[in-house]
Design a protein around this motif. Structure first.
Motif, PDB file in Angstrom:
ATOM      1  N   ILE A 350       0.845  -1.204   0.000  1.00 53.91           N
ATOM      2  CA  ILE A 350       0.000   0.000   0.000  1.00 53.91           C
ATOM      3  C   ILE A 350       0.874   1.246   0.000  1.00 53.91           C
ATOM      4  N   ARG A 351       1.891   1.261   0.859  1.00 51.30           N
ATOM      5  CA  ARG A 351       2.761   2.432   0.947  1.00 51.30           C
ATOM      6  C   ARG A 351       3.513   2.656  -0.358  1.00 51.30           C
ATOM      7  N   GLY A 356       5.343   5.639  -3.642  1.00 50.22           N
ATOM      8  CA  GLY A 356       6.457   5.306  -4.513  1.00 50.22           C
ATOM      9  C   GLY A 356       7.742   5.163  -3.720  1.00 50.22           C
ATOM     10  N   GLY A 357       8.855   5.212  -4.426  1.00 49.48           N
ATOM     11  CA  GLY A 357      10.134   5.122  -3.730  1.00 49.48           C
ATOM     12  C   GLY A 357      11.197   4.496  -4.611  1.00 49.48           C
ATOM     13  N   ARG A 367      22.520   3.384  -9.910  1.00 51.72           N
ATOM     14  CA  ARG A 367      21.445   4.205 -10.469  1.00 51.72           C
ATOM     15  C   ARG A 367      20.153   3.393 -10.507  1.00 51.72           C
ATOM     16  N   PRO A 368      19.543   3.189  -9.342  1.00 53.61           N
ATOM     17  CA  PRO A 368      18.338   2.346  -9.292  1.00 53.61           C
ATOM     18  C   PRO A 368      17.140   3.018  -9.952  1.00 53.61           C
ATOM     19  N   TYR A 369      16.297   2.190 -10.509  1.00 51.70           N
ATOM     20  CA  TYR A 369      15.027   2.684 -11.039  1.00 51.70           C
ATOM     21  C   TYR A 369      14.032   2.801  -9.898  1.00 51.70           C
ATOM     22  N   GLY A 370      13.142   3.789  -9.990  1.00 52.53           N
ATOM     23  CA  GLY A 370      12.209   4.046  -8.907  1.00 52.53           C
ATOM     24  C   GLY A 370      10.768   3.736  -9.276  1.00 52.53           C
ATOM     25  N   MET A 371       9.929   3.816  -8.267  1.00 49.67           N
ATOM     26  CA  MET A 371       8.481   3.597  -8.398  1.00 49.67           C
ATOM     27  C   MET A 371       7.787   4.947  -8.196  1.00 49.67           C
ATOM     28  N   PRO A 372       6.976   5.418  -9.142  1.00 46.56           N
ATOM     29  CA  PRO A 372       6.313   6.714  -8.967  1.00 46.56           C
ATOM     30  C   PRO A 372       5.188   6.636  -7.942  1.00 46.56           C
TER      31      PRO A 372
END
Length: 415
Positions: A350-351, A356-357, A367-372
């Motif tokens: 849920i968080r 995102g994160g 260089r990690p890809y993130g979650m919007p």
């Protein structure tokens, strides 16, 4: 003339010998300090004893607990406000017994129940490193705990229930790698502090070790490391466990929230051998704590929310995570078969949908890809629908959630 020359030659030999001994001493000191830095990273000392952006080890970081706010002390070598006047004996006794040099009981926000397992040699190395960092003159703040928790004498009862003093003793029936992993996980790593549920007294039961629990005041769930329905590692390969610990990502998933900080500050700097040893120990934890079957209410919620969740997933999520939740390598972790999605607690997925994160930026994954974030885009009902979908699609065994579960975790609107 000959006597003076001979005397000078012997004096020159002595001088060179003393110089060589001094160089050896400096080399040994540098080696101990380097080892201490490594061990301090293994213990993640900087995370609590430094405010982000401030000078290292100056303390003053506020730690909000169910009992009030604790402030970490200055452990830089400043002689007035830090540990500059401490001896190695005093530092070792503090790590082993959970008492300050004055005999004052230390609050268990410092994981001395784990640090007591650390050897004297390793404690001495950590102390040598801390004495080598730049001193910071910053006064310690008073702890701000509610009554009766502000009475340190009550800690005697806590210690009787939850603290056992003593260095880690290797298990002769296990391999050297297993024992090294146990020493790091149970000692400096203090992994059980988050991955074991904490009760109303701020303690945890040994019988429920590593069976998961909500981290107080942070609203992140540290999953069970013993249940294959959560983050149990019995079905993971050693390579996947090692990747997750050291890089923050693996073919099985990625770390976020408090665990991302642990990887960023600590685990990424450990040697391949030590990470491998920790993986061996964690994989060997006994399997316990299987989750119950979904209730009738959860089944009905799934039937109601699944179609909407599927529609949202295909529009918003499938591009990265795949139409069937298969993921795309390290960059976009799989959702199908991902235990972190299926846990009894739905707090973490849920968080992630709301806020995102990013996984941590590490040496192996800089260089990690993130979650919007989708908090502004999706309603509570829509978030509940898509989280229900990813928890129950593709043979995942999670349970449905409700809009109320989302609402309690939704960030407050900005004024």
């Amino acid at each position: 003339m000959g006597r003076r020359t001979g005397t000078s030659w012997w004096m020159l030999c002595i001088a060179f010998g003393l110089l060589a001994l001094a160089q050896v001493g400096r080399s040994q000191d540098a080696s101990v300090i380097a080892q201490g830095q490594y061990l301090a990273r293994a213990g993640d000392c900087i995370a609590c004893h430094s405010n982000p952006g401030d000078k290292p080890f100056a303390g003053g970081r506020a730690m909000i607990t169910p009992f009030g706010t604790l402030y970490s002390p200055n452990i830089s070598p400043d002689p007035v406000t830090g540990i500059g006047t401490w001896t190695s004996d005093q530092f070792y006794n503090m790590m082993r017994t959970g008492r300050s040099p004055s005999g004052q009981l230390i609050y268990p926000a410092m994981p001395f129940a784990a640090y007591t397992k650390v050897t004297r040699a390793d404690d001495d190395a950590i102390f040598a490193y801390l004495k080598s960092v730049p001193p910071v003159h910053q006064q310690n703040q008073d702890q701000d705990l509610r009554f009766p928790y502000n009475n340190r004498n009550l800690l005697m009862g806590w210690r009787t229930l939850y603290f056992k003093e003593g260095e880690y003793k290797p298990d002769p029936s296990k391999s050297s790698e297993w024992n090294r992993g146990a020493y790091l996980v149970e000692g400096l790593g203090h992994c059980s502090m988050c991955h074991t549920a904490i009760n109303a007294l701020g303690g945890s039961s040994a019988s429920s070790a590593y069976q998961g629990g909500l981290i107080p005041m942070q609203e992140w769930y540290a999953p069970s490391l013993t249940s294959n329905r959560e983050a149990g590692l019995g079905e993971w390969s050693i390579e996947d466990i090692s990747d997750l610990l050291q890089a923050g990502v693996s073919k099985r998933g990625a770390v976020y929230g408090p665990m991302a900080e642990v990887v960023y500050n600590s685990l990424q700097y450990l040697s391949d051998a030590d990470i491998h040893a920790m993986a061996i120990y964690l994989k060997a934890l006994p399997s316990t704590g299987e989750t119950a079957a979904p209730t009738e209410t959860e089944t009905q919620d799934k039937l109601r929310l699944f179609p909407l969740g599927k529609k949202i997933y295909e529009a918003q999520c499938a591009m990265c995570h795949g139409l069937n939740g298969e993921g795309r390598g390290w960059d976009f972790p799989p959702l199908a078969g991902n235990q972190s999605i299926q846990m009894t607690s739905s707090v973490n997925p849920i968080r992630m949908v709301l806020n995102g994160g990013y996984p941590p930026g590490t040496i192996r994954n800089p260089r990690p890809y993130g979650m919007p974030p989708f908090a502004q885009q999706l309603s509570d009902e829509e978030v509940a629908a898509v989280v229900t979908y990813i928890r129950t699609a593709w043979h995942n065994h999670g349970a449905a959630i409700q809009a109320h579960d989302v609402n309690v975790l939704r960030p407050a609107p900005l004024n």
